[in-house]
Each structure stands twice: as C-alpha cells, then as structure tokens.
Motif scaffolding. Structure first.
Motif, PDB file in Angstrom:
ATOM      1  N   TRP A  85       0.827  -1.211   0.000  1.00  0.00           N
ATOM      2  CA  TRP A  85       0.000   0.000   0.000  1.00  0.00           C
ATOM      3  C   TRP A  85       0.860   1.260   0.000  1.00  0.00           C
ATOM      4  N   ARG A  86       0.257   2.342  -0.492  1.00  0.00           N
ATOM      5  CA  ARG A  86       0.904   3.649  -0.541  1.00  0.00           C
ATOM      6  C   ARG A  86      -0.079   4.692  -0.036  1.00  0.00           C
ATOM      7  N   LEU A  87       0.442   5.797   0.482  1.00  0.00           N
ATOM      8  CA  LEU A  87      -0.446   6.812   1.077  1.00  0.00           C
ATOM      9  C   LEU A  87       0.033   8.206   0.715  1.00  0.00           C
ATOM     10  N   ARG A  88      -0.917   9.085   0.414  1.00  0.00           N
ATOM     11  CA  ARG A  88      -0.629  10.487   0.120  1.00  0.00           C
ATOM     12  C   ARG A  88      -1.686  11.362   0.785  1.00  0.00           C
ATOM     13  N   ALA A  89      -1.252  12.456   1.423  1.00  0.00           N
ATOM     14  CA  ALA A  89      -2.178  13.411   2.028  1.00  0.00           C
ATOM     15  C   ALA A  89      -2.735  14.336   0.960  1.00  0.00           C
ATOM     16  N   LEU A  90      -4.034  14.543   1.004  1.00  0.00           N
ATOM     17  CA  LEU A  90      -4.726  15.384   0.041  1.00  0.00           C
ATOM     18  C   LEU A  90      -5.159  16.700   0.692  1.00  0.00           C
ATOM     19  N   GLY A  91      -5.602  17.639  -0.123  1.00  0.00           N
ATOM     20  CA  GLY A  91      -6.159  18.876   0.397  1.00  0.00           C
ATOM     21  C   GLY A  91      -5.098  19.888   0.782  1.00  0.00           C
ATOM     22  N   GLU A  92      -5.539  20.918   1.516  1.00  0.00           N
ATOM     23  CA  GLU A  92      -4.667  22.039   1.872  1.00  0.00           C
ATOM     24  C   GLU A  92      -4.276  22.041   3.342  1.00  0.00           C
ATOM     25  N   GLU A  93      -4.789  21.123   4.127  1.00  0.00           N
ATOM     26  CA  GLU A  93      -4.464  21.013   5.544  1.00  0.00           C
ATOM     27  C   GLU A  93      -3.809  19.667   5.817  1.00  0.00           C
ATOM     28  N   PRO A  94      -3.000  19.582   6.895  1.00  0.00           N
ATOM     29  CA  PRO A  94      -2.386  18.290   7.207  1.00  0.00           C
ATOM     30  C   PRO A  94      -3.430  17.192   7.435  1.00  0.00           C
ATOM     31  N   ALA A  95      -3.069  15.992   7.048  1.00  0.00           N
ATOM     32  CA  ALA A  95      -3.884  14.821   7.374  1.00  0.00           C
ATOM     33  C   ALA A  95      -3.359  14.222   8.669  1.00  0.00           C
ATOM     34  N   ARG A  96      -4.272  13.834   9.537  1.00  0.00           N
ATOM     35  CA  ARG A  96      -3.900  13.221  10.807  1.00  0.00           C
ATOM     36  C   ARG A  96      -4.641  11.897  10.921  1.00  0.00           C
ATOM     37  N   PHE A  97      -3.895  10.855  11.310  1.00  0.00           N
ATOM     38  CA  PHE A  97      -4.503   9.532  11.360  1.00  0.00           C
ATOM     39  C   PHE A  97      -3.718   8.616  12.289  1.00  0.00           C
ATOM     40  N   HIS A  98      -4.383   7.557  12.705  1.00  0.00           N
ATOM     41  CA  HIS A  98      -3.760   6.488  13.484  1.00  0.00           C
ATOM     42  C   HIS A  98      -3.233   5.439  12.510  1.00  0.00           C
ATOM     43  N   TRP A  99      -2.069   4.913  12.847  1.00  0.00           N
ATOM     44  CA  TRP A  99      -1.488   3.795  12.094  1.00  0.00           C
ATOM     45  C   TRP A  99      -1.108   2.736  13.114  1.00  0.00           C
ATOM     46  N   LEU A 100      -1.788   1.592  13.054  1.00  0.00           N
ATOM     47  CA  LEU A 100      -1.494   0.471  13.942  1.00  0.00           C
ATOM     48  C   LEU A 100      -0.846  -0.635  13.119  1.00  0.00           C
ATOM     49  N   ARG A 101       0.233  -1.195  13.662  1.00  0.00           N
ATOM     50  CA  ARG A 101       1.014  -2.211  12.966  1.00  0.00           C
ATOM     51  C   ARG A 101       1.126  -3.455  13.841  1.00  0.00           C
ATOM     52  N   LYS A 102       0.972  -4.607  13.210  1.00  0.00           N
ATOM     53  CA  LYS A 102       1.140  -5.886  13.898  1.00  0.00           C
ATOM     54  C   LYS A 102       1.623  -6.913  12.895  1.00  0.00           C
ATOM     55  N   ARG A 103       2.587  -7.717  13.286  1.00  0.00           N
ATOM     56  CA  ARG A 103       2.989  -8.835  12.422  1.00  0.00           C
ATOM     57  C   ARG A 103       1.861  -9.861  12.372  1.00  0.00           C
ATOM     58  N   TYR A 104       1.513 -10.225  11.157  1.00  0.00           N
ATOM     59  CA  TYR A 104       0.414 -11.169  10.969  1.00  0.00           C
ATOM     60  C   TYR A 104       0.867 -12.578  11.335  1.00  0.00           C
ATOM     61  N   ARG A 105       0.041 -13.286  12.118  1.00  0.00           N
ATOM     62  CA  ARG A 105       0.332 -14.661  12.500  1.00  0.00           C
ATOM     63  C   ARG A 105      -0.466 -15.596  11.592  1.00  0.00           C
ATOM     64  N   ALA A 106       0.193 -16.052  10.553  1.00  0.00           N
ATOM     65  CA  ALA A 106      -0.463 -16.943   9.589  1.00  0.00           C
ATOM     66  C   ALA A 106      -0.736 -18.301  10.232  1.00  0.00           C
ATOM     67  N   VAL A 107      -1.815 -18.943   9.786  1.00  0.00           N
ATOM     68  CA  VAL A 107      -2.192 -20.274  10.255  1.00  0.00           C
ATOM     69  C   VAL A 107      -2.390 -21.160   9.037  1.00  0.00           C
ATOM     70  N   GLU A 108      -1.731 -22.321   9.027  1.00  0.00           N
ATOM     71  CA  GLU A 108      -1.875 -23.243   7.910  1.00  0.00           C
ATOM     72  C   GLU A 108      -3.335 -23.653   7.764  1.00  0.00           C
ATOM     73  N   GLY A 109      -3.863 -23.523   6.554  1.00  0.00           N
ATOM     74  CA  GLY A 109      -5.251 -23.880   6.297  1.00  0.00           C
ATOM     75  C   GLY A 109      -6.238 -22.737   6.469  1.00  0.00           C
ATOM     76  N   VAL A 110      -5.762 -21.587   6.909  1.00  0.00           N
ATOM     77  CA  VAL A 110      -6.612 -20.396   7.059  1.00  0.00           C
ATOM     78  C   VAL A 110      -6.098 -19.332   6.098  1.00  0.00           C
ATOM     79  N   ASP A 111      -6.962 -18.871   5.217  1.00  0.00           N
ATOM     80  CA  ASP A 111      -6.557 -17.868   4.244  1.00  0.00           C
ATOM     81  C   ASP A 111      -6.205 -16.550   4.924  1.00  0.00           C
TER      82      ASP A 111
END
Length: 276
Positions: free
Chosen positions: A126-152
C-alpha cells in the motif's frame, strides 16, 4: 444522530510558567499517556515518509505489551510515502481523524476521510498520500500477521465509522456499544481495531481481566477508567496501554459520549515459548 468528533494532537510546547505535574504514568500493568505530553519534541521522522511526523505511543516491549505498535501520524499536504511499511509480514490499520488521504492498493486509489478505516494486509504494497490544503492526521497500527496453515489471509477492507452500525452490548439498551469493522468470527484476522462508545453515565460494569493486550486512544469525551488497582481520569487525546490480564472497567463521566479507538489481539493460540 450525534456527529462524531475525533481528537488529534497538535504538538507545540507549554509555556515556561506551566507546572510540569500531570497525569502521565507507567506501571507494570498499564501506561497512561495524556494528550498534553504529545509535544513536538517527542515526534519522530520515518524512513521514506515525506512531510511527515509521528508520535509513537506504543511499541512491542518484552514483559509488557508485545504484539503491536501504534502511531499518531501527521502528514503535510502532498506528503506521504510510496514505501510506508518496511516489514513484509506487518499488517496495518489506518483510521483517519482529520484531513484526507489517498491510499493506493495496486492500481486502485481510495479516498479516506475523517472516520475512515482501512485494513491493509501484509505484503499488500500500500501507498499513502495526504490530500487537500491542511495536514492529514490519522492512526497507524502495525502488527505482524500470524499466519495459520489452512486459514486464508484476509483481504483489504475499506470502511467508515459513519457507515458501520454500532453493536449494542447485551442488556445495556445501546448505552454501551462497539463499532466493529471486522467480523469477530472471521478467523483470518488476528487483531481487531474497534470503536467503543459509552453514553453519558454508562459503564463497563465489571473488571475485565483477559489475555488480550489493549491500546485505547480516547477520540471523544471523558471518563474515569479502572486500570489494575487505580481509577484514572481520561479525556479526548489520552492514550491507555494495557498489558495482558490488566483489570479494567469504566464510567463515562462527561456531558457527552465517551468514545475510544481500541486495539486487541485475537483468534490465535498463545505462543508457548518466551517472546512468542
């Protein structure tokens, strides 16, 4: 319907005449980071992000909360990143509180405005760009995904607070409700980022004590929150960071709604080796 309000930090510094005594606390079971301590001098720049500063308010720490990181992002108009995520195993949630951003997945770009939610799977580029004339403010939460065999693995999700119906908690007449952007029965997901809403005077009427770690950012209103053995006053802009099994409860104490953005890890076996 009450119009949502989403608090965002502004930085700056208090004057030299200000008392430094505040409400910040870090214990063995929880931390409270008041909005008033999220100042310019504690922001960070990030590699490959342009026109951006961030408050990193949670990160994995051995012996405390170990599963996630939580950033408050401020991106100047036109700023952003074509290489935002350095970890190919990391998934992300973006929740916008001010301004507007464009999130691109492959050749498709999505406009995300205040109250907008995006779940971004690991390896999605993914890529992100701020639009408009004012700053964009947002939360960004990150977690390593725990894959499970047999679960998409899950696909990307674009949603919004305004278009997602809150689910009332049983027996509360809707005074305590949760806005869920992901189906809790969908085992592809190993984390949830929800919005919890308590109407004035409503409460969480027991001390929740459970295996999930939490990050709670207060979007709106004020309350008295039970954290381990303490009652703590919190308001919009404050952050609570809870390790697993920290007892918690809440009374919504203000004239308006009390709402917070809530992270928790779900749907996986606990790792049986130290550090997991």
């Amino acid at each position: 319907m009450t119009k949502p309000s989403y608090f965002s930090p502004r930085g700056g510094l208090p004057g030299q005449e200000a008392l430094h005594t505040g409400r910040a606390v870090f214990t063995e079971a929880y931390a409270v980071i008041p909005g008033g301590v999220m100042r310019d001098i504690v922001t960070s720049a990030l590699p490959f992000w342009v026109g951006t500063r961030t408050w990193i308010i949670a990160r994995p720490m051995t012996g405390f909360s170990e599963t996630f990181a939580h950033y408050l992002m401020e991106v100047a108009p036109g700023g952003g990143s074509d290489r935002p995520e350095p970890d190919t195993e990391a998934q992300a949630v973006i929740f916008v509180t001010e301004g507007a951003v464009e999130i691109a997945l492959g050749e498709i770009a999505h406009l995300v405005e205040p109250g907008g939610y995006a779940y971004l799977p690991p390896g999605s580029g993914w890529r992100l760009r701020a639009l408009g004339e004012e700053p964009a403010r947002f939360h960004w939460l990150r977690k390593r995904y725990r894959a499970v065999e047999g679960v998409d693995a899950p696909e990307a999700i674009l949603a919004s607070d305004a278009e997602t119906d809150p689910v009332p908690m049983p027996g509360t007449d809707g005074r305590w409700a949760t806005t869920r952007f992901v189906d809790p029965d969908d085992l592809r997901h190993d984390m949830h980022v929800n919005i919890v809403t308590l109407e004035p005077g409503a409460c969480i009427p027991f001390e929740e004590t459970h295996v999930m770690e939490h990050g709670l950012y207060v979007l709106e209103g004020k309350a008295v929150y039970r954290l381990n053995r303490d009652w703590v006053e919190v308001e919009a802009g404050d952050y609570m960071w809870l390790r697993a099994f920290c007892p918690q409860a809440c009374y919504a104490g203000g004239p308006g709604r009390f709402r917070y953005l809530l992270y928790k890890d779900v749907n996986r076996h606990p790792a049986l080796t130290p550090g997991g």
